[in-house]
Design an enzyme around this catalytic site. Structure first.
Site, PDB file in Angstrom:
ATOM      1  N   ASP A  15       0.931  -1.199   0.046  1.00 13.53           N
ATOM      2  CA  ASP A  15       0.067  -0.124   0.052  1.00 13.53           C
ATOM      3  C   ASP A  15       0.934   1.154   0.030  1.00 13.53           C
ATOM      4  OD1 ASP A  15      -1.845  -1.871   0.296  1.00 13.53           O
ATOM      5  OD2 ASP A  15      -2.842  -0.982   2.335  1.00 13.53           O
ATOM      6  N   HIS A  55     -10.930   1.162  -2.516  1.00  7.87           N
ATOM      7  CA  HIS A  55     -12.236   0.835  -2.113  1.00  7.87           C
ATOM      8  C   HIS A  55     -13.262   1.354  -2.980  1.00  7.87           C
ATOM      9  CE1 HIS A  55     -10.540  -0.393   1.795  1.00  7.87           C
ATOM     10  NE2 HIS A  55      -9.931   0.618   1.862  1.00  7.87           N
ATOM     11  N   LYS A 113      -6.961  -4.789  -3.149  1.00  2.60           N
ATOM     12  CA  LYS A 113      -7.841  -5.097  -1.858  1.00  2.60           C
ATOM     13  C   LYS A 113      -8.896  -4.389  -1.486  1.00  2.60           C
ATOM     14  CE  LYS A 113      -3.912  -4.312   0.983  1.00  2.60           C
ATOM     15  NZ  LYS A 113      -4.675  -3.369   2.086  1.00  2.60           N
ATOM     16  N   CYS A 158      -2.200  -3.085   7.798  1.00  4.17           N
ATOM     17  CA  CYS A 158      -1.957  -3.652   6.444  1.00  4.17           C
ATOM     18  C   CYS A 158      -0.688  -4.507   6.427  1.00  4.17           C
ATOM     19  CB  CYS A 158      -2.152  -3.045   5.257  1.00  4.17           C
ATOM     20  SG  CYS A 158      -3.790  -2.354   5.194  1.00  4.17           S
TER      21      CYS A 158
END
Length: 209
Positions: A15, A55, A113, A158
């Site tokens: 990320d 998202h 994700k 994460c």
């Protein structure tokens, strides 16, 4: 302690996205400091994989999706406790962009994700309901990759969840601690380190590689 890199090693960069860097909507202090060192380390790995938070608008993990709630509050959802976050890494927005072109060029896989609207996903392996698989474990096994070095953002969410799931899937798992940065809300970093230690995840420094 030194590690000679092997053909079955992989570097997993978690990320490294605009919204998690200073100035972003969910900024991690010092997140920009680790970009160049990660890029340098990635040049030494034959196998580089990236995860990307991705998202839906109005995602269930966003405080804005829950009337009267504020960011960083903890609520209970169907799958368990959930920290509510500022809106971040919304699919297709500038904030969701991976910040490093050199890493994107080296990456063999970019795994997205958090795109299921009703469940969060910190880990690169399993979503927060702890049932929905991303397919990463199967990918790694099929490619014969056995030892994972994990870097990125954020240490206590994460990175931690990805490391715990890597270990539970039987991979030798090492977190390069100085190439991560933490959010550290309500003792989350101390808890993450304890969880990693209990799971057999080794914490090392970049100089060990």
């Amino acid at each position: 302690m030194g590690f000679d890199l092997r053909a079955d090693d992989a570097l997993i960069v978690v990320d490294l996205q605009v919204d998690f860097l200073p100035g972003g909507s969910l900024a991690v202090n010092g997140g920009d400091e680790i970009i160049a060192p990660i890029e340098a380390l990635a040049k030494r790995f034959a196998n580089v994989l990236l995860t990307q938070d991705w998202h839906t608008p109005g995602h269930i993990s966003f405080a804005s999706a829950h009337k009267g709630r504020r960011a960083f509050e903890l609520i209970e959802l169907d799958y368990g406790p959930q920290v509510l976050w500022p809106d971040h890494c919304v699919m297709g927005t500038p904030g969701a962009r991976i910040v490093s072109e050199p890493l994107l060029e080296r990456a063999q896989l970019v795994l997205r994700k958090g795109y299921h609207h009703e469940v969060d996903s910190y880990s690169g392996f399993r979503e927060a309901d702890r049932r929905t698989q991303t397919g990463l474990a199967g990918y790694l096994r099929e490619r014969g990759l056995k030892r994972l070095f994990i870097v990125g953002l954020a240490t206590d969410f994460c990175v931690n969840w990805t490391a715990l799931d890597a270990a539970s899937n039987g991979f030798e798992t090492l977190v390069v601690e100085d190439l991560t940065r933490a959010i550290d809300t309500d003792g989350s970093l101390t808890q993450a380190y304890a969880e990693m230690d209990s799971a057999g995840v080794r914490r090392i420094g970049a100089s060990d590689i």
